[in-house]
Design a protein around this motif. Structure first.
Motif, mmCIF file in Angstrom:
data_model
loop_
_atom_site.group_PDB
_atom_site.id
_atom_site.type_symbol
_atom_site.label_atom_id
_atom_site.label_comp_id
_atom_site.label_asym_id
_atom_site.label_seq_id
_atom_site.Cartn_x
_atom_site.Cartn_y
_atom_site.Cartn_z
ATOM 1 N N ASN A 55 9.311 4.313 0.682
ATOM 2 C CA ASN A 55 9.471 5.040 1.018
ATOM 3 C C ASN A 55 7.405 5.139 0.268
ATOM 4 O OD1 ASN A 55 11.377 6.602 1.495
ATOM 5 N ND2 ASN A 55 11.545 7.023 -0.627
ATOM 6 N N ASN A 56 7.219 3.915 -0.533
ATOM 7 C CA ASN A 56 5.945 3.669 -0.842
ATOM 8 C C ASN A 56 5.200 2.114 -0.361
ATOM 9 O OD1 ASN A 56 5.238 5.718 -3.102
ATOM 10 N ND2 ASN A 56 6.585 4.808 -3.811
ATOM 11 N N ALA A 57 6.001 1.888 0.855
ATOM 12 C CA ALA A 57 5.236 0.240 1.511
ATOM 13 C C ALA A 57 4.037 0.989 2.087
ATOM 14 C CB ALA A 57 6.661 0.444 2.797
ATOM 15 N N SER A 58 3.714 1.493 2.119
ATOM 16 C CA SER A 58 2.640 1.935 2.665
ATOM 17 C C SER A 58 1.621 1.819 1.441
ATOM 18 C CB SER A 58 1.668 2.587 3.170
ATOM 19 O OG SER A 58 1.737 4.104 2.682
ATOM 20 N N ALA A 61 3.677 -2.822 0.140
ATOM 21 C CA ALA A 61 4.202 -3.739 1.170
ATOM 22 C C ALA A 61 5.563 -4.844 -0.140
ATOM 23 C CB ALA A 61 4.002 -4.765 2.173
ATOM 24 N N ALA A 62 4.622 -5.939 -0.596
ATOM 25 C CA ALA A 62 5.427 -5.963 -1.454
ATOM 26 C C ALA A 62 6.573 -5.603 -2.633
ATOM 27 C CB ALA A 62 4.759 -6.926 -2.488
ATOM 28 N N ALA A 63 6.326 -4.583 -2.705
ATOM 29 C CA ALA A 63 7.212 -3.877 -3.788
ATOM 30 C C ALA A 63 8.920 -3.727 -2.576
ATOM 31 C CB ALA A 63 7.494 -2.489 -3.673
ATOM 32 N N ALA A 64 8.540 -3.489 -1.580
ATOM 33 C CA ALA A 64 10.394 -3.564 -0.838
ATOM 34 C C ALA A 64 11.128 -4.762 -0.823
ATOM 35 C CB ALA A 64 10.024 -2.396 1.076
ATOM 36 N N GLY A 65 10.214 -5.658 -1.194
ATOM 37 C CA GLY A 65 10.892 -7.109 -0.108
ATOM 38 C C GLY A 65 11.439 -7.238 -1.898
ATOM 39 N N GLN A 66 10.367 -7.482 -2.184
ATOM 40 C CA GLN A 66 11.468 -7.806 -4.442
ATOM 41 C C GLN A 66 12.362 -6.318 -4.918
ATOM 42 O OE1 GLN A 66 7.777 -6.398 -6.610
ATOM 43 N NE2 GLN A 66 6.182 -8.787 -6.000
ATOM 44 N N ALA A 67 12.412 -5.098 -4.250
ATOM 45 C CA ALA A 67 13.173 -3.960 -4.294
ATOM 46 C C ALA A 67 15.217 -5.040 -3.965
ATOM 47 C CB ALA A 67 12.830 -3.177 -4.107
ATOM 48 N N LYS A 108 9.205 -7.451 10.790
ATOM 49 C CA LYS A 108 8.170 -6.671 10.626
ATOM 50 C C LYS A 108 8.573 -5.009 11.284
ATOM 51 C CE LYS A 108 4.266 -9.362 9.933
ATOM 52 N NZ LYS A 108 4.792 -9.936 8.332
ATOM 53 N N GLN A 109 9.613 -4.389 11.472
ATOM 54 C CA GLN A 109 10.654 -4.140 11.747
ATOM 55 C C GLN A 109 11.318 -2.258 10.761
ATOM 56 O OE1 GLN A 109 13.859 -4.976 13.643
ATOM 57 N NE2 GLN A 109 12.582 -6.224 15.564
ATOM 58 N N VAL A 110 10.819 -1.679 10.734
ATOM 59 C CA VAL A 110 10.928 -0.557 10.045
ATOM 60 C C VAL A 110 12.874 0.048 10.261
ATOM 61 C CG1 VAL A 110 11.105 2.148 9.319
ATOM 62 C CG2 VAL A 110 9.377 0.847 11.251
ATOM 63 N N PRO A 111 13.208 -0.996 8.697
ATOM 64 C CA PRO A 111 14.863 -1.263 8.219
ATOM 65 C C PRO A 111 15.234 -0.399 8.844
ATOM 66 C CG PRO A 111 14.012 -1.499 6.849
ATOM 67 C CD PRO A 111 12.634 -0.819 7.379
ATOM 68 N N ASP A 112 16.469 0.557 9.108
ATOM 69 C CA ASP A 112 17.404 1.420 9.247
ATOM 70 C C ASP A 112 18.129 1.964 7.599
ATOM 71 O OD1 ASP A 112 19.444 3.614 9.687
ATOM 72 O OD2 ASP A 112 19.893 2.828 11.029
#
Length: 129
Positions: A55-58, A61-67, A108-112
């Motif tokens: 939700n906060n990727a913008s 961006a690194a937080a999504a990968g870490q999570a 670099k796609q938006v994941p489902d």
């Protein structure tokens, strides 16, 4: 789209935790309840973190990968420690969905995230059914 898994994941965790106080009729049932309870606590937190990160990727961006990596690490650990084959299979299925989300991110796609939420719901069904 990421918010679509937040509520089911929270409900899944609540359902999993709710089965812990139930008295088990066998050691197998008790072990399954313990596996499910431990799994619910860790996975619920991790899925919430993944959802929040996307939700906060913008902003980060690194937080999504870490999570995602934390969720995958926890799933790996829980899968190794689970004594119940049904729980282990549900964890494996959830891990597969994490891998698919990671592949989308890497491309670099938006994941489902819906299949991720569905896999968490399947884990709930295994534990409560």
């Amino acid at each position: 789209m990421p918010q679509s898994i937040a509520r089911p994941a929270t409900l899944a965790a609540a359902a999993l935790i709710a089965i812990l106080p139930l008295s088990a009729v066998s050691c197998s049932a008790a072990q399954k309840a313990l596996d499910c309870g431990n799994t619910a606590i860790r996975i619920s937190s991790d899925i919430t973190d993944v959802t929040t990160a996307f939700n906060n990727a913008s902003n980060d961006a690194a937080a999504a990968g870490q999570a995602l990596q934390k969720l995958k690490n926890d799933l790996d650990q829980l899968g190794k420690n689970s004594k119940n084959t049904d729980v282990s299979k549900a964890i494996t299925d959830l891990t597969t969905q994490v891998d698919k989300v990671q592949q989308a991110v890497d491309a670099k796609q938006v994941p489902d995230l819906k299949p991720l939420g569905d896999a968490a719901g399947n884990l709930t069904q295994v534990c409560t059914g």
